[in-house]
Scaffold this motif. Structure first.
Motif, PDB file in Angstrom:
ATOM      1  N   SER A 289      -8.147 -10.822  -0.890  1.00 27.04           N
ATOM      2  CA  SER A 289      -6.945 -11.628  -0.690  1.00 27.04           C
ATOM      3  C   SER A 289      -7.288 -13.104  -0.876  1.00 27.04           C
ATOM      4  O   SER A 289      -8.321 -13.585  -0.418  1.00 27.04           O
ATOM      5  N   GLY A 290      -6.403 -13.811  -1.599  1.00 25.62           N
ATOM      6  CA  GLY A 290      -6.625 -15.233  -1.817  1.00 25.62           C
ATOM      7  C   GLY A 290      -7.550 -15.566  -2.962  1.00 25.62           C
ATOM      8  O   GLY A 290      -7.890 -16.736  -3.151  1.00 25.62           O
ATOM      9  N   SER A 291      -7.945 -14.567  -3.749  1.00 22.06           N
ATOM     10  CA  SER A 291      -8.884 -14.821  -4.848  1.00 22.06           C
ATOM     11  C   SER A 291      -8.195 -15.312  -6.121  1.00 22.06           C
ATOM     12  O   SER A 291      -8.867 -15.735  -7.062  1.00 22.06           O
TER      13      SER A 291
ATOM     14  N   LEU B 208       0.004   0.899  -5.324  1.00 21.88           N
ATOM     15  CA  LEU B 208      -0.394   2.047  -4.512  1.00 21.88           C
ATOM     16  C   LEU B 208      -0.740   1.656  -3.080  1.00 21.88           C
ATOM     17  O   LEU B 208      -1.113   2.508  -2.277  1.00 21.88           O
ATOM     18  N   GLY B 209      -0.608   0.382  -2.757  1.00 25.13           N
ATOM     19  CA  GLY B 209      -1.065  -0.111  -1.462  1.00 25.13           C
ATOM     20  C   GLY B 209      -0.341   0.490  -0.270  1.00 25.13           C
ATOM     21  O   GLY B 209      -0.899   0.556   0.825  1.00 25.13           O
ATOM     22  N   ALA B 210       0.913   0.938  -0.450  1.00 31.03           N
ATOM     23  CA  ALA B 210       1.690   1.460   0.673  1.00 31.03           C
ATOM     24  C   ALA B 210       1.504   2.963   0.878  1.00 31.03           C
ATOM     25  O   ALA B 210       2.083   3.533   1.799  1.00 31.03           O
TER      26      ALA B 210
ATOM     27  N   HIS C 160      -7.051  -4.862  -4.618  1.00 31.28           N
ATOM     28  CA  HIS C 160      -8.213  -5.311  -3.852  1.00 31.28           C
ATOM     29  C   HIS C 160      -9.110  -4.129  -3.520  1.00 31.28           C
ATOM     30  O   HIS C 160     -10.118  -4.285  -2.848  1.00 31.28           O
ATOM     31  N   ASP C 161      -8.741  -2.937  -4.017  1.00 31.00           N
ATOM     32  CA  ASP C 161      -9.463  -1.703  -3.718  1.00 31.00           C
ATOM     33  C   ASP C 161     -10.493  -1.436  -4.823  1.00 31.00           C
ATOM     34  O   ASP C 161     -10.131  -1.131  -5.960  1.00 31.00           O
TER      35      ASP C 161
END
Length: 352
Positions: free
Chosen positions: A47-49, A170-172, A201-202
Motif C-alpha cells: 500500500s502506498g507504493s 480479487l481482494g474481497a 499487493h498479493d
C-alpha cells in the motif's frame, strides 16, 4: 503477440517519465514502463507504493504531473477516460443492484447507443466467455462473490477494449475463491487475447497469473521481469523481502559463512535442514549451523526459524512428505545445520 512493421513488439501501454504529486506528497516518481500487446502484466507492491495511482493515470482518472502516457502508440496523456480504449474492473465491482446481470453487462453499450439487438448479442457472448450462461435474469444480490466478479469482468469485456485494467479485483474474495478466480482470469485472458494490466499487493497472486511483473516501492519500479526472474533473481533487498520470504546473509555472517562480504539471500525452500551437523556435504554446497528458534507447522509444509551461530536468522521450508506435526515440533530448540547449493544464493543490494 503483435509486432509493428520493423518487427518490434507493439506496446499496448507505454509510460515515459511519469510523475504524480499530491501537494507535497510524491505518489509516483519517474516511472518508465512498457506493457506488451496481449500480455498479462501485474503491478505489485505494498500500500502506498504508487501502483494504483499509475493505473488511474493509464485509465485517465488522474493526470500526470509530468511525463507521457501512450496507449497503442497514441499519446493519451490529456485525454478523458471515455476517449481511451481501456476499461477498468474495480475491487468493489460497482454493479447496479437494481439491474439484472444482462442489463448490467449491456449498460456500457447502451450509453454508447449501440443498437438493442447487437447489444444483447454482445452481452450474451461476454457472459458466455466468463461462464455465466443462464444467469442473465439474476440480480447482483443473488450472486456469489466470484459470480459478481465475473459479471464486472463481462461488463468490461463487452466494450472490446484494447487494454483491461484490474484494480485488485480479487481482494474481497475469500482465499479458496480467490485461488479459483486466479485460474479463471488467466484462462479468460488467454482465450480473448487482450492486454490485462493487473494491480495487486498479493505476491502469490502476481506470481500465479502474470507473464511479467513490475515491483513497486515508494513510487518507483524496483524490478520488471517474469515471475521466475523476480522470485529467483531479485534485483534488490526490497524485492527479495516483498516477493516471498527474505533470507538475508550479510555483514560478519556473510564473511564467516560464505567467505566474502556483501548481502546475499537464499529462498527458504532451497535450504535443507539437517540434524547431523558433521555429515559430509556435497562439493560446492554452503552451510551454516544454528539453533531452531521456532517451528511453524502448516500442514503441507513446515517453516523452521533458525538463529545462526554466525549471527542473523534464516527461515527454511520443508515439505511434510512423511513427517507429522509431532515429528517436526520436536525440533524446536534443536541444533541443526542448514545447507544449500551455491547457485541458489544470490547477491542483492539496496535498502530493505
Amino acid at each position: 503477440m503483435k509486432t509493428d512493421e520493423s518487427g518490434d513488439v507493439t506496446s499496448a501501454v507505454s509510460l515515459r517519465g511519469v510523475r504524480k504529486t499530491f501537494g507535497d506528497v510524491t505518489a509516483v516518481d519517474g516511472v518508465d514502463l512498457d506493457v506488451r500487446d496481449g500480455e498479462f502484466f501485474a503491478m505489485l507492491g505494498p500500500s502506498g507504493s504508487g501502483k494504483t495511482t499509475v493505473l488511474r493515470m493509464i485509465a485517465g482518472f488522474e493526470t500526470p504531473t509530468a511525463g507521457r502516457v501512450h496507449l497503442g502508440g497514441r499519446d493519451v496523456t490529456r485525454q478523458a477516460p471515455f476517449d481511451r480504449d481501456v476499461n477498468t474492473v474495480f475491487q468493489d465491482y460497482a454493479l447496479f443492484p437494481h439491474m439484472n446481470v444482462l442489463a448490467n453487462v449491456e449498460y456500457g453499450l447502451k450509453v454508447k447507443k449501440v443498437g438493442a439487438k447487437e447489444r444483447r448479442e454482445r452481452a450474451l457472448r461476454a457472459l458466455e466467455t466468463v461462464r455465466l450462461e443462464g444467469f442473465e435474469k439474476r440480480r447482483p444480490g443473488q450472486l456469489s462473490g466470484g459470480q459478481r466478479q465475473r459479471v464486472a469482468l463481462a461488463r468490461a469485456l463487452v466494450n472490446r477494449p484494447k487494454v483491461l485494467l484490474l484494480d485488485e479485483p480479487l481482494g474481497a474474495l475469500d482465499l479458496k475463491l480467490r485461488e479459483e478466480m486466479q485460474v479463471e482470469l488467466k484462462a479468460i485472458q488467454r482465450q480473448i487475447g487482450i492486454t490485462f494490466l493487473f494491480v495487486t499487493h498479493d505476491q502469490e497472486e502476481a506470481l500465479t497469473m502474470s507473464d511479467r511483473i513490475a515491483v513497486f516501492n515508494a513510487g518507483r519500479i524496483e524490478q520488471i521481469g517474469t515471475p521466475a526472474e523476480v522470485y529467483e533473481q531479485p534485483a534488490s533487498a526490497f524485492v527479495a523481502g516483498f516477493v516471498g520470504t527474505s533470507n538475508l546473509i550479510e555483514g560478519d555472517a556473510a564473511l564467516s559463512i560464505l567467505g566474502r562480504k556483501g548481502v546475499y539471500s537464499v529462498r527458504p525452500e532451497k535450504l535443507r535442514v539437517d540434524t547431523e551437523l558433521d555429515a559430509e556435504l556435497p562439493e560446492g554446497d554452503h552451510s551454516a549451523t544454528g539453533t531452531v528458534a521456532e517451528v511453524v507447522y502448516a500442514g503441507a509444509a513446515t517453516r523452521f526459524v533458525v538463529d545462526l551461530d554466525a549471527g542473523g536468522r534464516l527461515v527454511a521450508m520443508q515439505q511434510n512428505l512423511q513427517a507429522s506435526s509431532m515429528d517436526v515440533l520436536k525440533l524446536r530448540d534443536a541444533r541443526v545445520r542448514l545447507a544449500w547449493r551455491r547457485e541458489h544464493e544470490f547477491s542483492i543490494t539496496g535498502p530493505m
